[in-house]
Design an enzyme around this catalytic site. Sequence first.
Site, PDB file in Angstrom:
ATOM      1  CB  CYS A 182      -2.240  -3.380   5.316  1.00 39.68           C
ATOM      2  SG  CYS A 182      -3.781  -2.550   4.966  1.00 39.68           S
ATOM      3  CG  ASP A 218      -2.100  -0.966   1.169  1.00 32.79           C
ATOM      4  OD1 ASP A 218      -1.966  -1.996   0.326  1.00 32.79           O
ATOM      5  OD2 ASP A 218      -2.886  -1.128   2.029  1.00 32.79           O
ATOM      6  CE  LYS A 237      -3.870  -4.451   1.215  1.00 29.78           C
ATOM      7  NZ  LYS A 237      -4.923  -3.219   1.893  1.00 29.78           N
TER       8      LYS A 237
HETATM    9  C1  VGL Z   1      -4.866   0.240   5.811  1.00 29.18           C
HETATM   10  C2  VGL Z   1      -6.572   1.111   7.296  1.00 29.18           C
HETATM   11  C3  VGL Z   1      -7.541   0.998   6.286  1.00 29.18           C
HETATM   12  C4  VGL Z   1      -3.404  -0.036   5.782  1.00 29.18           C
HETATM   13  C5  VGL Z   1      -5.947   0.191   4.735  1.00 29.18           C
HETATM   14  O1  VGL Z   1      -2.979   0.041   4.634  1.00 29.18           O
HETATM   15  O2  VGL Z   1      -2.982  -0.467   6.575  1.00 29.18           O
HETATM   16  N1  VGL Z   1      -5.130   0.663   7.022  1.00 29.18           N
HETATM   17  N2  VGL Z   1      -7.142   0.482   4.990  1.00 29.18           N
END
Ligand code: VGL
Length: 212
Positions: A153, A11, A108
């Site tokens: 994540c 991410d 995702k």
């Molecule tokens: C994430 C919170 C919500 C992450 C993704 O990438 O850690 N955290 N969505």
Amino acid sequence: MGSKRALILVDLQNDFCAGGSLEVPYGDEVIAIANRLQPLFDLVIATKDFHPADHTSFASNHSAKVGEVMHLGEINQILWPDHCVQGTRGAEFHPGLDIQFIHKIIFKGTDKNIDSYSAFFDNAHLRHTELQDYLHKENIKEVYIMGLATDYCVKFSCFDAIQLGFKTVVIVDGCRGVELKAGDSENAFKEMRARGAVLLTSDQLSMEKLCE
Ligand code: VGL
Ligand code: ZN
């Protein structure tokens, strides 16, 4: 040939970096580390948190406050600001990320009804992404994980990688946490190690490669 190693970049998207809607403190600092490490791996995979605008993890879709926890389905869901919405700039990779070595992008959180912190499974472990099959097909036995965010994540991707039988290394300085509570990142690293992850720094990794 030795077993193949994959780098999983979690991410590294605008919304988790400076100025993003779910800004992870100092998130940008890991981009340079990602760029430095990519050439050391047989395979590079990048994940994208990739939500529809009506995603259930968004506080705005429940007229609730960010940070509240809601029981949705069988899951305690933390409510987040709108982030990484499909088709928006926030969902794009950080502009400084070198994308030439990325072999595969795993999306995702695409199902509006359930969140997916892990790159492998949704939060209820009901459905999987294509990551596991892809790694098996590519004969990857070891995964090296870094990215955003440590306490969500990265942590859950790490747990699943271990459970699926991969040798799992977490690159500590390549991760930054949301830290809703102070200490969440440190606890996440401890939990990952307790479940069997090896914790390394990016420098240790680069040295290892030099000495091969
Ligand atoms: C994430 C919170 C919500 C992450 C993704 O990438 O850690 N955290 N969505
Ligand atoms: Zn998300």
